[in-house]
Write an enzyme that holds these catalytic residues in place. Structure first.
Site, PDB file in Angstrom:
ATOM      1  N   GLN A 110     -58.966   8.986  63.656  1.00 35.72           N
ATOM      2  CA  GLN A 110     -59.114   7.351  64.446  1.00 35.72           C
ATOM      3  C   GLN A 110     -59.693   7.660  65.952  1.00 35.72           C
ATOM      4  O   GLN A 110     -59.671   8.580  66.648  1.00 35.72           O
ATOM      5  CB  GLN A 110     -57.655   7.049  64.696  1.00 35.72           C
ATOM      6  CG  GLN A 110     -57.530   5.727  65.262  1.00 35.72           C
ATOM      7  CD  GLN A 110     -56.115   5.535  65.743  1.00 35.72           C
ATOM      8  OE1 GLN A 110     -55.608   6.094  66.858  1.00 35.72           O
ATOM      9  NE2 GLN A 110     -55.518   4.549  65.122  1.00 35.72           N
ATOM     10  N   TYR A 184     -55.068  -1.520  73.532  1.00 34.85           N
ATOM     11  CA  TYR A 184     -56.170  -0.653  74.369  1.00 34.85           C
ATOM     12  C   TYR A 184     -57.420  -1.387  74.392  1.00 34.85           C
ATOM     13  O   TYR A 184     -57.695  -2.426  74.218  1.00 34.85           O
ATOM     14  CB  TYR A 184     -56.166   0.722  73.241  1.00 34.85           C
ATOM     15  CG  TYR A 184     -55.004   1.406  73.424  1.00 34.85           C
ATOM     16  CD1 TYR A 184     -54.620   2.363  74.328  1.00 34.85           C
ATOM     17  CD2 TYR A 184     -54.221   1.621  72.254  1.00 34.85           C
ATOM     18  CE1 TYR A 184     -53.375   3.192  74.322  1.00 34.85           C
ATOM     19  CE2 TYR A 184     -52.996   2.150  72.192  1.00 34.85           C
ATOM     20  CZ  TYR A 184     -52.529   3.159  73.410  1.00 34.85           C
ATOM     21  OH  TYR A 184     -51.427   3.749  73.308  1.00 34.85           O
ATOM     22  N   GLY A 342     -45.666   6.411  59.100  1.00 35.42           N
ATOM     23  CA  GLY A 342     -45.803   7.321  60.170  1.00 35.42           C
ATOM     24  C   GLY A 342     -44.660   8.245  60.338  1.00 35.42           C
ATOM     25  O   GLY A 342     -44.783   9.303  59.888  1.00 35.42           O
ATOM     26  N   ALA A 416     -23.729  18.036  62.995  1.00 35.59           N
ATOM     27  CA  ALA A 416     -24.338  19.639  63.576  1.00 35.59           C
ATOM     28  C   ALA A 416     -23.599  20.454  62.437  1.00 35.59           C
ATOM     29  O   ALA A 416     -24.219  21.719  62.146  1.00 35.59           O
ATOM     30  CB  ALA A 416     -23.955  20.078  64.767  1.00 35.59           C
ATOM     31  N   GLU A 435     -13.466  20.731  57.459  1.00 39.06           N
ATOM     32  CA  GLU A 435     -13.547  19.347  58.198  1.00 39.06           C
ATOM     33  C   GLU A 435     -11.975  18.955  58.143  1.00 39.06           C
ATOM     34  O   GLU A 435     -11.582  18.726  57.040  1.00 39.06           O
ATOM     35  CB  GLU A 435     -14.220  18.364  57.234  1.00 39.06           C
ATOM     36  CG  GLU A 435     -14.253  16.813  57.347  1.00 39.06           C
ATOM     37  CD  GLU A 435     -14.473  16.629  59.023  1.00 39.06           C
ATOM     38  OE1 GLU A 435     -13.861  15.661  59.576  1.00 39.06           O
ATOM     39  OE2 GLU A 435     -15.528  17.146  59.680  1.00 39.06           O
ATOM     40  N   LYS A 453     -27.727  -0.849  61.821  1.00 37.86           N
ATOM     41  CA  LYS A 453     -27.823   0.847  61.868  1.00 37.86           C
ATOM     42  C   LYS A 453     -27.847   1.336  60.147  1.00 37.86           C
ATOM     43  O   LYS A 453     -27.297   2.441  59.941  1.00 37.86           O
ATOM     44  CB  LYS A 453     -26.461   1.249  62.572  1.00 37.86           C
ATOM     45  CG  LYS A 453     -26.401   1.011  64.128  1.00 37.86           C
ATOM     46  CD  LYS A 453     -27.538   1.480  64.797  1.00 37.86           C
ATOM     47  CE  LYS A 453     -27.402   2.813  65.044  1.00 37.86           C
ATOM     48  NZ  LYS A 453     -26.122   3.106  65.960  1.00 37.86           N
TER      49      LYS A 453
END
Length: 666
Positions: A110, A184, A342, A416, A435, A453
Site C-alpha cells: 500500500q 489522507y 484486518g 486470566a 472456579e 457486546k
C-alpha cells in the site's frame, strides 16, 4: 457444496492469480517493523506477514509506505513515522516476497502520498508544516492552516509513485494499492470538501481525480502496463458538519456520499485501475474507518455492493467481516468479489486456514477493542492485539513444551485464569482450575450481556470451548483457600480471583433502590424507568446505553469535567455519540452527596446543591481487587503468581497478556 466454498474460489486482479477470496486488510502504525532512520523493513516485519501467509490468506495488503520525503518530510525528532520506499530496502522487500510466495500467498504494497491535513498534532507542534489540496485547517491542530501544494509539487509526488513501483516490482512484490482513503492527502484531493482548487487538480469530480490517475500512469510507466494496481477509497465519509460524525447511515453528508463514489468507481475503472477496495469514514468519523464493537459485522457491505454493480473490475469489501458465515454470504450474494479482514488476523493469523478446515470453534475472535492500537498511541509501545501476545512478536514469543511437568493450581476461572490454564496445559503441565461459581468466564459473563457486546460473548464461548477441549481438570463451585492449597500440594499457584464492585462511602448507600452494574447484567435486580448511574467510566457508559436502548430514562453523574471512558478514540467517540443519540443525560463536574428514597442529592463544582429524581441508583465507580487469597499466601513456601484483576482491575489485554507470559515461562 462445501461449506464456505465462496471464500476459497480463486480470482484474478489484473494479471495476478490469487488462490482465494480472502485478503488481509492494510493496517498501519506498525513502527516496530522498520528502521526509523532509513525506513528499511526488518525481520520482525517479515515474520509478521509470513505468519499470516502460513494461515492461508490469499492476498496480503501491506502496511502503508510513503513514496517520497522531499516535499513532505513527515518525521518525529528525525525518525520516520511511516515507512518509505527506498532502493536500499529492495533486498528486504524481495526477501518478504519470496517467503510469502512460498505459501502461495500474493502481496501488494500500500502506497500513500502522506497524511496532509491529518498529520499528527505533536509533529506540527515540532515545526512540521502540513500540506493539503487547499488551505484546509489541520485536523489535530485547527489553529494551523495547511499549505496548499503547488502543481509542480503534486506532479513530483505522482512521479514518486512510479519510482516506488519500479523498486517494489523489481523486488517481486505482486502489485500496489494506492491509499486514497480516510481523509489522507490523496483523499483530500478527490473530495470537494477539502479540494477548492481551480487548476487541473480541482473542479469537478473528473478534475479532482486527476491526482490518482496521474499516480496510476506513473506506476504503469515504471512497473509495466500490466502491473496490478488497486485503488482504496471511502464510499461515504460520514461527516454531517465540519469536525462532526454520526452513527446513522442516512444522515446528511457533507463529505463524499455513495452517489459520487459510484461515479468515482466508473472513472477509476476507465483510467485503468484493476480493482477497487471500498471502505468508509475518515478522521472526523474515526469509528467508521476503525469500527469498534458497537458497529455490526458487515455494516458497510451494502455500500460496496452499489459500487460493485457499477463496474466490471473486482471490488473488495471490508468492515468487520471476521465472522466466516457473514464473509461467505457477502461473496455468495455477489456483493463483493473479495473480502478483506484486518484486526481478526491480528487476533488469529490462521483465520483462513481454520475456516478451510472447518475449525470455527478454534478461531480466536476479534472483540473490536482497538486496545493494542490504543497502547501504541498513548505509550508508544509496538502495535499488537489484546488477545494475541504473539502478534508483532511472532518469533520473540513462543509456546514451548516443558521439560519438567509441574502441578499447577489456578484459582479463578475468569479470562486470566482460563488463559493461564490453556497455555500451561498446552506446554504439558498438570493443571487444576478452580472456579467458585458454576461457570467459567468471570467478568466476561456480565460484560457479554448487552446486545452490542456480542463479540465479548463470542470470546467467552471461545474460551469455554478451548478449556473443555483441553480436558483440563476443573473444579466448579469451589473457593480456593490456603487449606485447600495445602491439601492439593501443587508446585505452583496462580491466583486469578478477579475483582468486586467498589461501593463508595455515600450517605444512604444501604437503601434498597441501590444496585450495581453486575446486579443488572446478571438479572439479579431490575431497574425502574428512571435510572441514575453514578460513574461515567466505560462500565457506567455502556450500562447507560443498554438501559437507554431498553427505553429507560438514564442520567449519568460524573465528578470529572467530561466523560472519559478509558478506551481507544474511535470506540470512545462512537460510545459518546450513541449516548447522545439515545437521549442519555450527562451531569459532569457533579458529585453525589447522598442517596435518598427517590433519587440523589448532588453538588456541582460551585457547591450548588440539588435533587435528581430516580427510581433506581446504579453504582458504577469501578472495581477493587480481590487479594484475600494472594495475601494469605505471602510467606508460604510455594511459588505463587498473581494475574488479572486481582492484581489490579484493568483491561482484557492485561489479563490475557499476564496470564500468557506467566504460563508460557513456568
Amino acid at each position: 457444496m462445501k461449506r464456505f466454498e465462496n471464500l476459497f474460489k480463486p480470482i484474478k486482479i489484473g494479471t495476478v492469480n490469487i488462490k482465494n477470496r480472502i485478503a488481509m486488510a492494510p493496517m498501519n502504525d506498525f513502527h516496530q517493523f522498520f528502521d526509523g532512520i532509513e525506513g528499511t523493513i526488518n525481520q520482525r516485519c517479515i515474520d509478521y506477514y509470513v505468519e499470516r501467509a502460513k494461515g492461508e490468506i490469499g492476498l496480503i495488503i501491506s502496511m502503508v509506505f510513503k513514496t517520497e520525503e522531499e516535499i513532505t518530510q513527515y518525521r518525529d525528532n528525525g525518525m520516520l513515522i511511516w515507512d518509505i520506499i527506498t532502493k536500499r530496502s529492495q533486498e528486504r522487500y524481495a526477501e518478504l516476497a519470496k517467503y510469502v510466495h512460498s505459501y502461495g500467498t500474493k502481496i501488494f504494497f500500500q502506497l500513500s502520498a502522506g497524511p496532509g491535513r491529518v498529520a499528527k498534532g505533536e509533529i506540527i507542534d515540532a515545526g512540521f508544516v502540513p500540506v493539503s489540496a487547499s488551505d484546509n485547517k489541520a485536523f489535530f491542530r485547527p489553529n494551523v492552516t495547511c499549505r496548499a501544494l503547488s502543481i509542480g509539487e503534486v506532479e513530483k509526488i505522482a512521479e514518486s509513485f512510479g519510482k516506488a513501483a519500479e523498486i517494489i516490482s523489481n523486488a517481486g512484490i505482486d502489485g500496489i494499492e494506492v491509499h486514497g482513503h480516510e481523509g489522507y492527502l490523496i483523499d483530500q484531493f478527490t473530495t470537494a470538501l477539502w479540494n477548492r482548487r481551480k487548476d487541473k487538480y480541482g473542479g469537478d469530480l473528473q478534475g479532482r481525480l486527476t491526482f490518482p490517475i496521474e499516480i496510476l500512469k506513473a506506476i504503469r510507466e515504471k512497473a509495466g502496463e500490466d502491473y496490478p494496481v488497486i485503488y482504496r477509497y471511502g464510499s461515504k465519509h460520514f461527516i454531517t458538519d465540519p469536525w462532526k460524525s454520526t452513527t446513522r447511515l442516512d444522515d446528511k453528508e457533507i463529505g463524499r456520499d455513495i452517489d459520487e463514489s459510484i461515479e468515482m468507481a466508473k472513472i477509476l475503472e476507465k483510467a485503468g485501475y484493476n480493482c477497487l477496495h471500498t471502505d468508509v469514514g475518515c478522521y472526523e468519523s474515526a469509528y467508521w474507518a476503525h469500527p469498534p464493537i458497537y458497529l455490526p459485522h458487515g455494516f458497510s457491505v451494502d455500500l460496496t455492493w452499489k459500487i460493485k454493480k457499477a463496474v466490471n473490475i473486482p471490488v473488495i469489501a471490508v468492515g468487520r467481516l471476521g465472522i466466516p458465515k457473514i464473509a461467505d454470504k457477502v461473496l455468495e450474494e455477489g456483493k463483493a468479489d473479495i473480502i478483506a479482514i484486518g484486526r481478526d488476523l491480528l487476533a488469529d493469523p490462521h483465520w483462513a486456514r481454520k475456516v478451510k478446515e472447518g475449525r470455527l470453534e478454534d478461531i480466536r475472535p476479534c472483540i473490536g477493542c482497538h486496545e493494542g492500537m490504543y497502547r501504541t498511541e498513548v505509550t508508544g509501545q509496538y502495535l499488537t492485539c489484546a488477545l494475541n501476545p504473539f502478534c508483532g512478536n511472532e518469533t520473540s514469543f513462543s509456546i514451548k513444551v516443558t521439560k519438567e511437568s509441574k502441578k499447577i493450581l489456578i484459582a479463578g476461572g475468569g479470562i486470566a485464569g482460563m488463559e493461564a490454564a490453556r497455555i500451561a496445559q498446552m506446554r504439558g503441565h498438570d493443571v487444576l482450575l478452580f472456579e467458585k461459581t458454576g461457570n467459567l468466564g468471570g467478568q466476561l459473563i456480565p460484560a457479554s450481556k448487552p446486545d452490542f457486546k456480542g463479540d465479548i460473548k463470542r470470546l467467552l464461548e471461545y474460551y469455554q470451548k478451548q478449556i473443555n477441549k483441553s480436558k483440563i481438570n476443573i473444579k466448579f463451585n469451589t473457593t480456593v483457600t490456603p487449606a485447600l492449597i495445602h491439601k492439593v500440594n501443587p508446585d505452583i499457584v496462580i491466583v486469578a480471583t478477579g475483582a468486586n464492585p467498589i461501593i463508595p462511602k455515600i450517605g444512604g448507600i444501604g437503601r434498597t433502590n441501590i444496585v450495581t452494574c453486575i446486579d443488572i447484567y446478571m438479572g439479579k435486580k431490575e431497574t425502574g424507568n428512571d435510572v441514575i448511574i453514578v460513574g461515567g467510566g466505560l462500565e457506567g457508559c455502556e450500562l447507560a446505553l443498554m438501559l437507554a436502548k431498553d427505553g429507560k430514562k438514564v442520567t449519568i453523574i460524573e465528578m470529572l469535567p467530561k466523560l472519559e471512558p478509558d478506551i481507544h478514540r474511535a470506540n470512545k467517540a462512537m460510545l459518546l455519540d450513541l449516548l447522545d443519540e439515545n437521549g442519555v443525560e450527562v451531569l459532569t463536574g457533579t458529585k453525589v452527596q447522598e442517596i435518598i428514597y427517590d433519587g440523589v442529592i448532588v453538588t456541582d463544582n460551585d457547591l450548588n446543591k440539588r435533587n435528581v429524581k430516580a427510581d433506581t441508583v446504579v453504582i458504577a465507580v469501578g472495581m477493587k481487587p480481590d487479594k484475600y487469597l494472594y495475601n494469605s499466601l505471602i510467606g508460604e513456601p510455594i511459588l505463587t503468581y498473581e494475574i488479572g484483576d486481582c492484581k489490579d482491575p484493568r483491561k482484557i489485554l492485561d489479563a490475557v497478556w499476564e496470564a500468557n507470559m506467566v504460563a508460557a515461562t513456568i
